[in-house]
Scaffold this motif. Structure first.
Motif, PDB file in Angstrom:
ATOM      1  N   LEU A   1      47.918  35.689  36.664  1.00  0.00           N
ATOM      2  CA  LEU A   1      47.550  36.380  37.900  1.00  0.00           C
ATOM      3  C   LEU A   1      48.825  36.762  38.630  1.00  0.00           C
ATOM      4  CD1 LEU A   1      44.720  34.179  39.425  1.00  0.00           C
ATOM      5  CD2 LEU A   1      44.504  36.501  38.519  1.00  0.00           C
TER       6      LEU A   1
ATOM      7  N   PRO B   1      45.612  44.086  46.036  1.00  0.00           N
ATOM      8  CA  PRO B   1      45.077  43.942  44.694  1.00  0.00           C
ATOM      9  C   PRO B   1      45.839  42.918  43.859  1.00  0.00           C
ATOM     10  CG  PRO B   1      46.059  46.124  45.001  1.00  0.00           C
ATOM     11  CD  PRO B   1      46.110  45.435  46.322  1.00  0.00           C
ATOM     12  N   LEU B   2      45.081  42.288  42.949  1.00  0.00           N
ATOM     13  CA  LEU B   2      45.607  41.284  42.028  1.00  0.00           C
ATOM     14  C   LEU B   2      45.664  41.873  40.623  1.00  0.00           C
ATOM     15  CD1 LEU B   2      43.650  37.948  42.526  1.00  0.00           C
ATOM     16  CD2 LEU B   2      46.099  38.313  42.805  1.00  0.00           C
ATOM     17  N   ALA B   3      46.672  41.499  39.859  1.00  0.00           N
ATOM     18  CA  ALA B   3      46.683  41.816  38.432  1.00  0.00           C
ATOM     19  C   ALA B   3      46.220  40.577  37.672  1.00  0.00           C
ATOM     20  CB  ALA B   3      48.077  42.222  37.989  1.00  0.00           C
ATOM     21  N   PHE B   4      45.407  40.779  36.628  1.00  0.00           N
ATOM     22  CA  PHE B   4      44.793  39.683  35.859  1.00  0.00           C
ATOM     23  C   PHE B   4      44.892  40.065  34.389  1.00  0.00           C
ATOM     24  CE2 PHE B   4      40.359  37.685  34.816  1.00  0.00           C
ATOM     25  CZ  PHE B   4      40.925  36.502  34.402  1.00  0.00           C
TER      26      PHE B   4
ATOM     27  N   GLN C   1      52.029  45.951  34.999  1.00  0.00           N
ATOM     28  CA  GLN C   1      51.065  46.497  35.959  1.00  0.00           C
ATOM     29  C   GLN C   1      51.739  46.640  37.328  1.00  0.00           C
ATOM     30  OE1 GLN C   1      48.136  47.650  35.327  1.00  0.00           O
ATOM     31  NE2 GLN C   1      47.035  47.652  37.250  1.00  0.00           N
TER      32      GLN C   1
ATOM     33  N   CYS D   1      49.990  42.686  42.965  1.00  0.00           N
ATOM     34  CA  CYS D   1      50.434  44.065  42.736  1.00  0.00           C
ATOM     35  C   CYS D   1      51.367  44.477  43.870  1.00  0.00           C
ATOM     36  CB  CYS D   1      49.239  45.004  42.683  1.00  0.00           C
ATOM     37  SG  CYS D   1      48.184  44.710  41.239  1.00  0.00           S
ATOM     38  N   LEU D   2      52.522  45.028  43.529  1.00  0.00           N
ATOM     39  CA  LEU D   2      53.447  45.485  44.573  1.00  0.00           C
ATOM     40  C   LEU D   2      52.821  46.681  45.285  1.00  0.00           C
ATOM     41  CD1 LEU D   2      56.889  45.375  42.702  1.00  0.00           C
ATOM     42  CD2 LEU D   2      55.908  43.682  44.260  1.00  0.00           C
TER      43      LEU D   2
ATOM     44  N   THR E   1      45.530  33.461  47.923  1.00  0.00           N
ATOM     45  CA  THR E   1      46.222  34.672  47.486  1.00  0.00           C
ATOM     46  C   THR E   1      46.367  35.624  48.664  1.00  0.00           C
ATOM     47  OG1 THR E   1      44.111  35.607  46.806  1.00  0.00           O
ATOM     48  CG2 THR E   1      45.409  34.538  45.107  1.00  0.00           C
TER      49      THR E   1
END
Lengths: 341, 341
Positions: free
Chosen positions: A152, A54-57, A89, A155-156, A50
């Motif tokens: 998953l 930040p990751l969105a979950f 998100q 995040c932009l 990845t």
């Protein structure tokens, strides 16, 4: 078809037992549909490279009844619903997991159709199925098929569209008509005859909203009005942001067949689920450009400004009715429409 | 308790409808148990700050019947099972998602007990519940409660313990007795009276295996023998690595009460599920140190070397029986033990 042959085309308990039949189902059906280098490793977990940031979950289970409905099925819903939660998100969807709970006796042809629907969305959105699991329960211990998907996304950078970010003065936009999904599912389930054929709006919103987020990273909130409908979505924003919201009923687009079904069933179209619509909160200066961009996309042609964020009373949503009155819009209560997603 | 009060203590369809009752269940039960800064944001997705480097991602649904069994319940199982799938990828568990499918009429007290079990594992392992979803289906449309959990973990740098990495000459270790989970669940379900009380081995294996992976990053494979038991785990390794495996039956630890129940029911203890055991494949030189470390941990006291990896025939597992014979160990087929996880 002989009885034996017919039986071989149904899901059996052994398909979920982790042995030979599980492996066959995986190799002969699931991997044929979803094959990709991440999934094909078939380890206990997928290994993902990845990007930094930040990751969105997110996770959602789907129990819609019936599993096939006008405009979609539980597979398309299980892909779009979870991908949309990532988009809300401000994240670009990247990976999905797939947890299947199958009822013994489910026709393999139904499963294949559902998985193909799900896979078509992933291909279109360039999302990989990374990992999965299949369980089988006996007849009468589940309702044909339940699906859980977790998603998953990346995040932009610079985008923050949480429900808590609405500010007084912001414009409230809606990307299309209300209630299509809920009424399409319900009309199929209850055998309602509508004036004209209605299809669910189930769709992945990245194509509509990704370019908008990149062009206008100053958007304040995104929310998709799914369970609980527009009413639940705007109440959430009002509560999370501690602001008031004013909605204009005359600006709320509802198809005549949806309105008719709602009147017949005593439902409020503002509380009925959508699966391909978004609520957008943005600074008033961004609204014209946002509407222009939204309307240029097939999924947003009927986008319009439906109201405003106001200072207060905090947490309250007021609907200005067609007749010039006002009513307080509350979080829907009760069962309303069970099993529409 | 009056009928009304009793009814208020049961899950209703409205708890899954996305409105007021959904919000109450979330605020009054779920957030009280799992409260943490990531979850409390309550947006459509959680936003995670993850370190650079590969992530492990996995999903599993849990449909165990009965939902409470000696040594655990579906909540503890849904936490440990998914966290263990991360550990088997050489990853430190970090985040979990929770998808609940509840049957109308489930006592809220049962749900609370299950969620507390799940939360206790997360606290112990320092894992955050990041996101969740609750659906409710009508009576008879599910079996009390089904749980899906997806997990995210950080892959340890320099560790690669995929099933495809076994090499001829490697030692095969097992961390404890076989079949405890499957037989504990089955004995509860079937009302078997065992010679002595047997409890499930359900446990998170990070505490046992995390230090081992850090001390010996040269380990070749990890696999937990869950559904399909040891037989499925070693067949997987033999197939994925294109090697042969030789197991010594006399080295396989099985409790007398498990062996007794298996004999009674016509089950092979090598095909019965475990939920707190691991198979470790390592270079022969690492075996003594690995066994020493494993045996020093409460979850690994009965660890032992149970066999070897050999060059071929590729994909074949041979069991050297107690009587000096040999038999081919195959991927279990048929229903064996449905709904043990």
């Amino acid at each position: 078809m002989s009885g034996q042959a017919a039986k071989e085309n149904l899901i059996r308990l052994a398909h979920g037992a982790g042995g030979l039949e599980s492996q066959q189902l995986l190799q002969e059906l699931i991997l044929k549909i979803f094959s990709n280098p991440v999934l094909n490793a078939l380890d206990d977990s997928a290994r993902l490279e990845t990007p930094p940031g930040p990751l969105a979950f997110t996770t959602d289970s789907y129990v819609v009844d019936p599993i096939f409905f006008p405009g979609g099925d539980i597979g398309r819903l299980a892909a779009c619903g979870t991908l949309n939660d990532l988009v809300m998100q401000g994240a670009r969807p990247r990976y999905l997991s797939l947890g299947l709970i199958l009822e013994e006796g489910l026709p393999l042809a139904d499963l294949e159709k559902i998985l193909n629907s799900l896979a078509a969305v992933l291909r279109e959105e360039d999302v990989l199925l990374a990992t999965g699991d299949t369980k089988v329960v006996g007849r009468g211990q589940a309702n044909r098929i339940f699906i859980n998907t977790s998603g998953l996304g990346d995040c932009l950078p610079g985008v923050d569209v949480r429900a808590a970010n609405a500010r007084p003065g912001d414009a409230l936009l809606l990307t299309g008509t209300l209630g299509d999904h809920g009424i399409a599912v319900l009309s199929q389930r209850e055998g309602l005859r509508l004036q004209s054929p209605l299809t669910s709006d189930v769709a992945c919103l990245w194509g509509l909203l990704g370019p908008l987020l990149q062009a206008l990273p100053t958007l304040h909130c995104l929310r998709d009005p799914t369970r609980g409908g527009l009413a639940a979505a705007v109440c959430d924003i009002a509560q999370a942001s501690r602001v008031g919201i004013r909605l204009r009923e005359k600006e709320l687009p509802v198809k005549p067949e949806v309105l008719g079904a709602c009147n017949l069933l005593g439902l409020d179209p503002l509380a009925v689920a959508n699966e391909g619509k978004a609520v957008v909160v943005c600074p008033p200066g961004d609204a014209p450009r946002a509407l222009e961009m939204l309307r240029a996309h097939p999924l947003g042609r009927e986008s319009r400004r439906i109201g405003e964020i106001v200072a207060g009373p905090a947490g309250q949503v007021v609907l200005e009715t067609r007749l010039g009155g006002e009513r307080l819009l509350e979080l829907p209560a009760g069962e309303n429409l069970p099993r529409i997603c």
